[in-house]
Every structure is written in structure tokens, then in C-alpha cells.
Design an enzyme around this catalytic site. Structure first.
Site, mmCIF file in Angstrom:
data_model
loop_
_atom_site.group_PDB
_atom_site.id
_atom_site.type_symbol
_atom_site.label_atom_id
_atom_site.label_comp_id
_atom_site.label_asym_id
_atom_site.label_seq_id
_atom_site.Cartn_x
_atom_site.Cartn_y
_atom_site.Cartn_z
ATOM 1 C CG ASP A 285 -1.724 1.270 1.383
ATOM 2 O OD1 ASP A 285 -1.644 2.143 0.499
ATOM 3 O OD2 ASP A 285 -2.456 1.393 2.395
ATOM 4 C CE LYS B 59 -1.538 7.007 -3.553
ATOM 5 N NZ LYS B 59 -2.067 6.102 -2.510
ATOM 6 C CD GLU C 62 -4.658 3.403 -2.482
ATOM 7 O OE1 GLU C 62 -5.391 4.305 -2.046
ATOM 8 O OE2 GLU C 62 -3.506 3.610 -2.924
ATOM 9 C CG ASP D 80 -9.228 4.455 1.136
ATOM 10 O OD1 ASP D 80 -8.751 5.246 1.973
ATOM 11 O OD2 ASP D 80 -8.528 3.655 0.490
HETATM 12 N N1 LIG Z 1 -6.846 9.868 14.615
HETATM 13 C C1 LIG Z 1 -6.812 10.567 13.493
HETATM 14 N N2 LIG Z 1 -7.639 11.614 13.314
HETATM 15 C C2 LIG Z 1 -7.605 12.355 12.191
HETATM 16 N N3 LIG Z 1 -6.791 12.117 11.162
HETATM 17 C C3 LIG Z 1 -5.946 11.073 11.284
HETATM 18 C C4 LIG Z 1 -5.915 10.252 12.419
HETATM 19 N N4 LIG Z 1 -4.970 9.304 12.246
HETATM 20 C C5 LIG Z 1 -4.433 9.534 11.035
HETATM 21 N N5 LIG Z 1 -5.007 10.600 10.445
HETATM 22 C C6 LIG Z 1 -4.716 11.167 9.141
HETATM 23 O O1 LIG Z 1 -4.863 10.162 8.152
HETATM 24 C C7 LIG Z 1 -4.009 10.454 7.045
HETATM 25 C C8 LIG Z 1 -3.207 9.235 6.713
HETATM 26 O O2 LIG Z 1 -4.083 8.185 6.461
HETATM 27 P P1 LIG Z 1 -3.612 6.932 5.629
HETATM 28 O O3 LIG Z 1 -2.327 6.432 6.160
HETATM 29 O O4 LIG Z 1 -4.761 6.025 5.544
HETATM 30 O O5 LIG Z 1 -3.371 7.658 4.238
HETATM 31 P P2 LIG Z 1 -2.544 7.132 3.006
HETATM 32 O O6 LIG Z 1 -2.912 5.725 2.739
HETATM 33 O O7 LIG Z 1 -1.129 7.463 3.210
HETATM 34 O O8 LIG Z 1 -3.108 8.101 1.877
HETATM 35 P P3 LIG Z 1 -3.844 7.783 0.492
HETATM 36 O O9 LIG Z 1 -4.621 6.537 0.661
HETATM 37 O O10 LIG Z 1 -4.705 8.994 0.294
HETATM 38 O O11 LIG Z 1 -2.762 7.715 -0.505
HETATM 39 C C9 LIG Z 1 -3.111 11.602 7.459
HETATM 40 O O12 LIG Z 1 -3.584 12.806 6.882
HETATM 41 C C10 LIG Z 1 -3.274 11.615 8.976
HETATM 42 O O13 LIG Z 1 -3.079 12.909 9.495
HETATM 43 MG MG LIG Z 2 -4.476 4.789 1.709
#
Ligand SMILES: Nc1ncnc2c1ncn2[C@@H]1O[C@H](COP(=O)(O)OP(=O)(O)OP(=O)(O)O)[C@@H](O)[C@H]1O
Ligand SMILES: [Mg+2]
Length: 560
Positions: free
Chosen positions: A8, A70, A147, A170
């Protein structure tokens, strides 16, 4: 052959997993964590430091440390570190290399094959660039999967007996995806996907930042501000208020230090992000509409991505769908688990009779032929593959020549929903030459679109009468970058002078209305772009084509 890992590759965080003993297993990074920040720092000698360790450099060396790369996938944008330029795919490749290294340590064997996930709403160019990043990391990319579909696979594997309509919502760091699917005893049938490639937690951070300070141009201050804004946002998911404290963040015009002290309440935050959060209702309704389902037809709503932990996001999903979304999958790890499951189905470590997956193409794909109308000829978008068609799929269309003695044609390929091609995204173009000269509309051209399991388009074109076909690798690289080139400045480019006579001649033909098919106009634009980009190979090729096209026009002119 090595095992296949599932990755991922997220905007904010990335994860890697693989099937071990019939179930997905996540691998810890060098810090022992399953979730790795998608941050890459490049050292003076060009080496990559990745993840947790790289995140430290965001504050000390923001000039050569990259996050949220990304978002730049397929943009053609360049990233600079120590005077050297990198394309986003190269930075993504460093991240992939690191993750694969963690899996290799965990497995105790070499890994060079992977399934990589992308947002369902990623465009063709963005998918190609993701696959490219995998190749640059020395990986054989076995499949690119969506995803939310990966999340559905993860859920599906643990609920093989269920028959349900599922909506996956998502919301991650940079992208939103909404996918509607039907789960039927292990058959996962994706019905529709909709999304926004530029909406995620990153945007919420930026909104908070804008309310705190404006560090215009001060990279270090910007990074500190971003970190505090994100901390604040995350805290507000479980608290009513949060105090941001940033001593000596900036210096003012007189060189005096400026500090930021501000308490932000949950209510403030919800008000600020309300418009963006509410906008996701449209994607839910659109995906449901395309799947021909009503909210009450849904039995399961899966929340995926870190940003779904925000209370007002959950509330909106609940209010829109009228169902309480339950945390049935791990929002952070489910996508990597699903990618590993897909990998397991390919390598045979999971039985693919138990779990079957169909996915869809999220955008409409088509061409832009000239069409005669009341007001003369204009280009219209001709859809070949409508959005949410089950993939893989293949469609053909027949077009005719539009000008007398036309011997070549340029087939432009677009992706989008507007009838005006200009409002859609141009993916590339295919040039077919060697059409036998004949009166207009006499010769037919067949265009064939094939959309594969990775969500990547292959285009073929052939002359019906002769069977001559072009290996139509559509040239997608630089399509976006091209949009920002100002071709009117072509003459200022080095070596442009020698092209003046040819350009003038072509322009004369165009202004006298002889370029009926529009090919000369297009070739001329491409040639000017190539001159500006100093792309010698393209320049040579385009000059030849343009000369040939002009010759054909002049010959036809004499015959008529
Ligand atoms: N408890 C929380 N409350 C609010 N936001 C959160 C919390 N925990 C994580 N985040 C936010 O979630 C985001 C990251 O989520 P995730 O890791 O699912 O994204 P990603 O998979 O990297 O992104 P994408 O799928 O869009 O490419 C960040 O913006 C982070 O600040
Ligand atoms: Mg993601």
C-alpha cells in the site's frame, strides 16, 4: 521466482505484507512499526533515508526531504535535492525499495515481485507512473489494484460465506475513493468507483495551517507548522480542544521573533473543514447511482484510511447512508492486507476458487474525432469504454478519413465525462500513417481500446482496407507537463531558427483553411513543443511527419 508482496503505497503512510500460512502478514519496518511514513530524505551522496528516520529531516533539511510525493504522480513535476533533479517516480521507487527490504528481512529471502495499490480514481497516467516506480525499484509489478478493492478483498477473505452489498469509503492522506461492490460467497463484484484524487487529511492540515500563520517561503517554519496542524487535527479526533504552541516560529519584517499560541476547538475544526467533508457526499451518491443501488440496499460500510477517524467524517457517512459504519477492517492495514491477498491469488498461495474478484474502470475512455455539425467541424468526445465497465474489456470503433487524399490520422485518446474533449484529460495520441490516398470518407480506420486488469489502456489503430496496424503504445509521458508550455514562445528556443520556413509554410496552409483533418495543426503544435523541450528525437520525427503531411496536402490541391 520470488514470492509476491502486496504494497500500500500511500500519500502519508505505506505498508507491506505477504501471505504467510494462508493469511496476510504485515512486515515491520526498521523501527519495528507496521506503518511507515511515506517520507524520503536524500543525502549529499544521493543515498535514500526512508520512513521514520527521514521524517526527522523534514525539520532540519526540508530542502532535500520529500513527503506526500504520491500527490505528484504523473504530474511531470521535478523534485530537487543537492542540485540534482528527481521525478516523483524515482522518489516513490526509493520508498518501495525500503519497504521491500523490510519484507526481505521479515521473510529471510529475496523479494522482487509485487502487487501495488493505487486509489481507484487514479488516472491512466498515474497508474503507469506507479508501475514505473515499481520497475525503478527493481520489482516486477504483477498487478496494480485499486485500494478500496483491496480492502474488500481483505473483508471478503474473512467473510467468505456472506452475500452483501458493501460500500468502501476510503479517505486517506491525499485521496478519497468510494467503491460499491457486491459480495457473494467469495465473489467480489465491484459495481462502481468514484473519488477525488485531491482530497485527504493533507487538505485538513493545510486548512488548520492557514488559520495559524503564514510562513511564506520559510521551509522550516512551514514544516513545523504542518506537524503542529496535523497533531492538532489528530488530537481533535478524541478531544474537544487542542492548544497549538509554536515558540519562535518566524521572524517578522523587523527581525523580531513571532510565536504562535492558539487553542483550537473541535467545533472550529469542523466548521473549517465542513465544505470539504460534505463534498464527499457527492462521491457516495454517484457511486451508488452508478451501481444502481440506494443507501438502504447497503448492508456493510467499510471505513478505510486514517482520515475516517475524524468524527465529523464518520457522521457524514452515517447521515448520507443512513447506516452506522462499523470498524470491520483495520483502517491503516487493510489495503496492504488486501494487496497481499491479491498477490496470494496470483502466486497460488491462496486458493482462487474461494475468492474471485472483478473490478471496474472508473473513468470513461474515448477518442476525439472531428464531427460535422451545423457550425462546421469540431471535435467531440466519442466514448468507447463507459465508466464502471467491468475489466478487462475491449471495444472498437470505426472512423473514416475527413479530407481528400488524407494519408495519416492522429487519434487522440481522452479520459473523462465531458462531451467536450477539452474538458477531459488527454492520455496521449496514436499516429497512423500509410492510409491509401482516396476521396474523403472512403477509407476506414479501426480504433481498438483494450483496458487491462491493471487499469491500463492499450490502444490499437489500423487501416481497414489494408490491415496496416500501428503498435499504438500511447505516449503518456509529459502530457501534463506539455500543458504548461507556452508554444507561442517557440522561436526563443535554441536552434528554433532553422524551423522558421517549415513553420511558416504550415501556418499558411492552416490559415488558408486547408488543414481539414486538423493534423497539421496538431503536428505543428507538437513540433513547437519538442523544440521548446529540446527533444531532438521528437523534433526529427515530427519534422518528417509534418513535411510528409504538407506534401500530401499540396498534391491533393493540384489534383482537385
Ligand atoms: N486519529 C486521526 N484523526 C484524524 N486524522 C488522522 C488520524 N490518524 C491519522 N489521520 C490522518 O490520516 C491520514 C493518513 O491516512 P492513511 O495512512 O490512511 O493515508 P494514506 O494511505 O497514506 O493516503 P492515500 O490513501 O490517500 O494515498 C493523514 O492525513 C493523517 O493525518
Ligand atoms: Mg491509503
Amino acid at each position: 521466482m520470488s514470492r509476491i508482496v502486496g504494497i500500500d503505497l500511500g500519500t502519508s503512510t505505506s505498508e507491506i505484507a505477504c501471505i504467510v500460512d494462508g493469511a496476510p502478514r504485515l512486515f515491520p519496518n526498521t523501527q519495528g512499526k507496521l506503518v511507515t511514513p511515506s517520507v524520503v530524505h536524500i543525502t549529499q551522496d544521493g543515498a535514500a533515508v526512508v520512513g521514520e528516520e527521514a521524517a526527522e529531516y523534514l525539520f532540519t533539511r526540508p530542502d532535500c526531504t520529500f513527503m506526500e510525493v504520491k500527490r505528484l504522480t504523473g504530474s511531470g513535476e521535478k523534485l530537487k535535492a543537492h542540485g540534482k533533479e528527481y521525478v516523483p517516480e524515482e522518489i516513490q521507487a526509493m520508498l518501495l525499495r525500503y519497504l521491500v527490504g523490510c519484507a526481505e528481512t521479515g521473510l529471510g529471502e529475496k523479494v522482487d515481485r509485487a502487487v501495488i495499490t493505487v486509489p481507484a480514481y487514479f488516472t491512466d497516467v498515474q497508474r503507469r507512473m506507479t508501475a514505473k516506480a515499481g520497475e525503478l525499484a527493481g520489482l516486477q509489478v504483477e498487478r496494480i489494484i485499486n485500494e478500496p478493492t483491496a480492502a474488500a478483498l481483505d473483508y471478503g477473505l474473512s467473510n467468505l460465506k456472506e452475500c452483501k452489498n458493501v460500500l468502501v469509503y476510503d479517505l486517506g492522506g491525499g485521496t478519497l475513493d468510494v467503491t460499491v461492490l457486491e459480495l457473494f460467497e467469495g465473489i467480489i463484484d465491484v459495481k462502481a468507483s468514484c473519488g477525488n484524487n485531491h482530497l485527504g487529511g493533507k487538505d485538513f492540515d493545510e486548512i488548520i495551517m492557514a488559520h495559524l500563520a503564514d510562513p511564506a517561503g520559510d521551509e522550516r517554519a512551514l514544516m513545523r507548522l504542518k506537524k503542529s496542524a496535523e497533531d492538532c487535527k489528530i488530537a481533535l479526533s478524541s478531544r474537544d480542544e487542542y492548544k497549538v504552541s509554536l515558540p519562535f516560529l518566524l521572524t517578522d519584517g523587523d527581525g523580531k521573533p513571532v510565536s504562535v499560541e492558539q487553542t483550537i476547538s473541535c467545533q472550529d475544526f469542523e466548521e473549517w473543514v465542513s465544505e470539504k467533508v460534505s463534498s464527499t457526499r457527492d462521491q457516495m451518491m454517484s457511486a451508488l447511482g452508478d451501481a444502481k443501488l440506494n443507501p438502504q440496499d447497503l448492508q456493510v460500510v467499510l471505513l478505510v484510511g486514517g482520515s475516517t477517524r475524524i468524527p465529523c467524517v464518520k457522521k457524514l457517512v452515517e447521515a448520507t447512508l443512513g447506516a452506522v459504519p462499523r470498524s470491520l477492517v483495520d483502517p491503516d492495514l487493510t489495503v496492504a492486507r488486501g494487496a497481499a491477498i491479491q498477490a496470494g491469488l496470483i502466486e497460488g498461495s491462496l486458493n482462487n476458487e474461494d475468492l474471485v474478484l472483478t473490478d471496474v474502470c472508473p473513468y470513461t475512455l474515448g477518442t476525439a474525432p472531428l464531427q460535422s455539425g451545423l457550425f462546421g467541424k469540431r471535435k467531440v468526445f466519442d466514448p468507447l469504454i463507459p465508466r464502471n465497465t467491468t475489466i478487462p474489456t475491449e471495444k472498437s470503433a470505426i472512423y473514416t478519413t475527413v479530407a481528400d487524399f488524407q494519408t495519416s490520422v492522429i487519434i487522440e485518446v481522452y479520459q473523462g465525462e465531458s462531451s467536450n474533449p477539452e474538458n477531459n484529460e488527454q492520455l496521449g495520441e496514436v499516429r497512423l500513417t500509410g492510409i491509401p490516398p482516396a476521396r474523403k470518407e472512403k477509407e476506414q480506420i479501426e480504433v481498438n481500446f483494450g483496458y487491462d486488469m491493471n487499469g491500463i489502456l492499450q490502444v490499437k489503430a489500423s487501416v481497414v482496407s489494408t490491415g496496416k496496424q500501428v503498435s499504438a503504445e500511447i505516449s503518456t509521458t509529459g502530457v501534463k507537463a506539455r500543458a504548461v508550455l507556452d508554444v507561442s514562445k517557440w522561436e526563443q528556443a535554441e536552434g528554433a531558427r532553422s524551423f522558421r520556413p517549415l513553420v511558416r509554410k504550415a501556418e499558411k496552409l492552416i490559415s488558408s483553411g486547408k488543414d481539414i483533418g486538423g493534423d497539421i495543426t496538431l503536428l505543428l503544435r507538437r513540433l513547437k513543443e519538442a523544440i521548446l523541450l529540446k527533444d531532438q528525437e521528437q523534433i526529427d520525427e515530427l519534422r518528417e511527419d509534418l513535411l510528409a503531411m504538407i506534401e500530401v496536402l499540396e498534391k491533393a490541391d493540384k489534383l482537385l
